[in-house]
Write an enzyme that holds these catalytic residues in place. Sequence first.
Site, PDB file in Angstrom:
ATOM      1  N   ASP A  35       0.975  -0.879   0.004  1.00 51.99           N
ATOM      2  CA  ASP A  35       0.246   0.105  -0.295  1.00 51.99           C
ATOM      3  C   ASP A  35       0.733   1.500  -0.178  1.00 51.99           C
ATOM      4  O   ASP A  35       2.007   1.579   0.226  1.00 51.99           O
ATOM      5  CB  ASP A  35      -0.796   0.073   1.482  1.00 51.99           C
ATOM      6  CG  ASP A  35      -2.009   1.262   1.235  1.00 51.99           C
ATOM      7  OD1 ASP A  35      -2.246   1.509  -0.167  1.00 51.99           O
ATOM      8  OD2 ASP A  35      -2.651   1.345   1.736  1.00 51.99           O
ATOM      9  N   GLY A  38      -0.409   5.341  -4.206  1.00 49.97           N
ATOM     10  CA  GLY A  38      -0.717   6.893  -4.878  1.00 49.97           C
ATOM     11  C   GLY A  38       0.065   8.450  -3.750  1.00 49.97           C
ATOM     12  O   GLY A  38       0.018   8.796  -4.516  1.00 49.97           O
ATOM     13  N   ARG A  39       0.396   7.815  -2.258  1.00 50.58           N
ATOM     14  CA  ARG A  39       1.106   9.017  -2.274  1.00 50.58           C
ATOM     15  C   ARG A  39       2.320   9.195  -1.371  1.00 50.58           C
ATOM     16  O   ARG A  39       2.589  10.238  -1.880  1.00 50.58           O
ATOM     17  CB  ARG A  39       0.424   8.770  -0.315  1.00 50.58           C
ATOM     18  CG  ARG A  39      -0.950   9.010   0.420  1.00 50.58           C
ATOM     19  CD  ARG A  39      -1.200   8.249   1.613  1.00 50.58           C
ATOM     20  NE  ARG A  39      -1.086   6.189   1.394  1.00 50.58           N
ATOM     21  CZ  ARG A  39      -1.233   5.775   2.400  1.00 50.58           C
ATOM     22  NH1 ARG A  39      -0.914   6.445   3.793  1.00 50.58           N
ATOM     23  NH2 ARG A  39      -2.015   4.516   1.784  1.00 50.58           N
ATOM     24  N   TRP A  40       3.639   8.091  -2.589  1.00 47.22           N
ATOM     25  CA  TRP A  40       4.331   7.777  -2.577  1.00 47.22           C
ATOM     26  C   TRP A  40       4.028   8.588  -3.924  1.00 47.22           C
ATOM     27  O   TRP A  40       5.206   9.623  -4.440  1.00 47.22           O
ATOM     28  CB  TRP A  40       5.201   6.538  -2.850  1.00 47.22           C
ATOM     29  CG  TRP A  40       6.245   6.898  -3.403  1.00 47.22           C
ATOM     30  CD1 TRP A  40       7.637   6.197  -3.046  1.00 47.22           C
ATOM     31  CD2 TRP A  40       6.547   6.368  -4.972  1.00 47.22           C
ATOM     32  NE1 TRP A  40       8.918   6.407  -3.486  1.00 47.22           N
ATOM     33  CE2 TRP A  40       8.149   6.539  -4.499  1.00 47.22           C
ATOM     34  CE3 TRP A  40       6.538   6.935  -6.020  1.00 47.22           C
ATOM     35  CZ2 TRP A  40       8.970   6.875  -5.762  1.00 47.22           C
ATOM     36  CZ3 TRP A  40       6.904   7.277  -7.553  1.00 47.22           C
ATOM     37  CH2 TRP A  40       8.120   6.927  -7.249  1.00 47.22           C
ATOM     38  N   ARG A  48      -0.434   9.204  -9.815  1.00 42.54           N
ATOM     39  CA  ARG A  48      -0.511   8.210  -8.902  1.00 42.54           C
ATOM     40  C   ARG A  48       0.057   7.227  -9.738  1.00 42.54           C
ATOM     41  O   ARG A  48       0.567   5.822  -9.130  1.00 42.54           O
ATOM     42  CB  ARG A  48      -2.755   7.748  -8.428  1.00 42.54           C
ATOM     43  CG  ARG A  48      -3.200   8.803  -7.649  1.00 42.54           C
ATOM     44  CD  ARG A  48      -4.646   8.564  -7.235  1.00 42.54           C
ATOM     45  NE  ARG A  48      -4.170   7.156  -7.037  1.00 42.54           N
ATOM     46  CZ  ARG A  48      -3.993   6.424  -5.428  1.00 42.54           C
ATOM     47  NH1 ARG A  48      -4.099   7.609  -4.369  1.00 42.54           N
ATOM     48  NH2 ARG A  48      -4.530   5.021  -5.519  1.00 42.54           N
ATOM     49  N   HIS A  52       2.606   3.820  -8.796  1.00 41.38           N
ATOM     50  CA  HIS A  52       2.204   1.861  -9.487  1.00 41.38           C
ATOM     51  C   HIS A  52       3.453   1.766 -10.193  1.00 41.38           C
ATOM     52  O   HIS A  52       3.670   0.460  -9.846  1.00 41.38           O
ATOM     53  CB  HIS A  52       0.699   1.850 -10.401  1.00 41.38           C
ATOM     54  CG  HIS A  52      -0.758   1.764  -9.345  1.00 41.38           C
ATOM     55  ND1 HIS A  52      -0.564   1.522  -7.967  1.00 41.38           N
ATOM     56  CD2 HIS A  52      -1.300   2.898  -9.621  1.00 41.38           C
ATOM     57  CE1 HIS A  52      -1.383   2.310  -7.594  1.00 41.38           C
ATOM     58  NE2 HIS A  52      -2.297   3.175  -7.982  1.00 41.38           N
ATOM     59  N   SER A  80      -7.762  -5.132  -5.013  1.00 43.31           N
ATOM     60  CA  SER A  80      -8.751  -6.243  -4.426  1.00 43.31           C
ATOM     61  C   SER A  80     -10.069  -6.041  -5.004  1.00 43.31           C
ATOM     62  O   SER A  80     -10.211  -5.163  -5.739  1.00 43.31           O
ATOM     63  CB  SER A  80      -8.980  -5.426  -2.804  1.00 43.31           C
ATOM     64  OG  SER A  80      -9.219  -3.682  -3.200  1.00 43.31           O
ATOM     65  N   THR A  81     -10.923  -6.552  -4.458  1.00 44.37           N
ATOM     66  CA  THR A  81     -12.309  -6.998  -5.101  1.00 44.37           C
ATOM     67  C   THR A  81     -13.322  -5.261  -5.209  1.00 44.37           C
ATOM     68  O   THR A  81     -14.171  -4.809  -5.810  1.00 44.37           O
ATOM     69  CB  THR A  81     -13.409  -7.836  -4.613  1.00 44.37           C
ATOM     70  OG1 THR A  81     -13.368  -7.750  -3.555  1.00 44.37           O
ATOM     71  CG2 THR A  81     -13.222  -9.372  -5.172  1.00 44.37           C
ATOM     72  N   TRP A  84     -12.213  -1.641  -8.082  1.00 49.30           N
ATOM     73  CA  TRP A  84     -12.574  -1.227  -8.937  1.00 49.30           C
ATOM     74  C   TRP A  84     -13.659  -0.049  -8.483  1.00 49.30           C
ATOM     75  O   TRP A  84     -13.724   0.741  -9.530  1.00 49.30           O
ATOM     76  CB  TRP A  84     -14.035  -2.121  -9.429  1.00 49.30           C
ATOM     77  CG  TRP A  84     -13.362  -3.404  -9.577  1.00 49.30           C
ATOM     78  CD1 TRP A  84     -13.459  -5.023  -8.818  1.00 49.30           C
ATOM     79  CD2 TRP A  84     -12.548  -4.163 -11.175  1.00 49.30           C
ATOM     80  NE1 TRP A  84     -12.352  -5.908  -9.240  1.00 49.30           N
ATOM     81  CE2 TRP A  84     -12.021  -5.573 -11.251  1.00 49.30           C
ATOM     82  CE3 TRP A  84     -12.423  -3.404 -12.139  1.00 49.30           C
ATOM     83  CZ2 TRP A  84     -11.885  -6.332 -12.322  1.00 49.30           C
ATOM     84  CZ3 TRP A  84     -12.184  -4.070 -13.085  1.00 49.30           C
ATOM     85  CH2 TRP A  84     -11.083  -5.612 -12.962  1.00 49.30           C
ATOM     86  N   LEU A 146      10.417 -20.299  -5.197  1.00 53.48           N
ATOM     87  CA  LEU A 146       9.275 -20.001  -4.123  1.00 53.48           C
ATOM     88  C   LEU A 146       8.238 -19.754  -5.300  1.00 53.48           C
ATOM     89  O   LEU A 146       8.256 -19.587  -5.894  1.00 53.48           O
ATOM     90  CB  LEU A 146       9.872 -18.362  -3.804  1.00 53.48           C
ATOM     91  CG  LEU A 146       8.928 -17.367  -3.736  1.00 53.48           C
ATOM     92  CD1 LEU A 146       8.910 -17.092  -2.138  1.00 53.48           C
ATOM     93  CD2 LEU A 146       9.425 -16.026  -4.612  1.00 53.48           C
TER      94      LEU A 146
END
Length: 256
Positions: A35, A38-40, A48, A52, A80-81, A84, A146
């Site tokens: 998480d 966007g703030r980064w 934003r 990503h 996440s769901t 959207w 992994l």
Amino acid sequence: MIKRFQAWLQQKEQSSKPQELTRDNVPEHVAIIMDGNGRWAKHRGLPRVAGHHNGMKAVKRVTIAANDMGIKVLTMYVFSTENWKRPKDEVDFLMKLPQEFLAIELDELIEKNVQVRMMGYREDLPEHTLRALEEAERKTKHNTGLILNFALNYGSQREIVESVRHIAREVEAGRLNVDDIEEATIHSHLLSNGLPDPDLLIRTSGELRLSNFMLWQLAYSELWFTDIYWPDFNEQHLREAVIEYQRRSRRYGGLQ
Ligand code: IPE
Ligand code: IPE
Ligand code: MG
């Protein structure tokens, strides 16, 4: 006197904390809520989506570090769901990231014996996103290193609802007795079926919530939060989290 006490206390704290990672107690499954993209970006005056984009580089760094550390499963919460609900431009950008990531990294992941998986509701994804992920799954399915598990269009409440529906249908069809429904029955109907529950959950960006992530599976996971934004997260932060994990005492409700 106070100074001597402080020095003693500091020394005591230092000696009781393992500063180094021990190889024999590495968490088997680490799950990460990535998480703060966007703030980064906002802090840098960037759109934003730049967050990503840079977040993708952190995924690569952390995957390699996890593999080197001997972690067996790394689950990354990508979308996440509920995501959207974001503006279409941002959602479209996010849906292009898996193919962009895999186009650059898949060869190296194959070389490192990484197995790529996707955990989420496939039917709602754009075809190009799904195609890239399924191709990676196909090409890496025999790899034994992994497991890199992307939680994409994943939502835990939906996962539990679907699991309950599935079980109810089995009861309806006479294949299962109500009294035989156990924790393991629910567990085996979750999208994470076949994977151990996370030992360690990491969430970046300072938010202290689960945001509908692996609610069932995290029942006894150790939680580790950091204020670092995901695009800044690196190998050292992962080590810090794992070292902290190794200092915890997991009791599962018992005594130790
Ligand atoms: C995490 O970063 C990535 C996704 C949820 C897709 P965010 O996009 O949530 O970044 P913040 O929380 O707004 O900073
Ligand atoms: C959780 O982050 C989802 C992912 C990291 C993919 P969000 O940014 O969507 O969570 P909230 O809205 O802050 O709870
Ligand atoms: Mg967020």
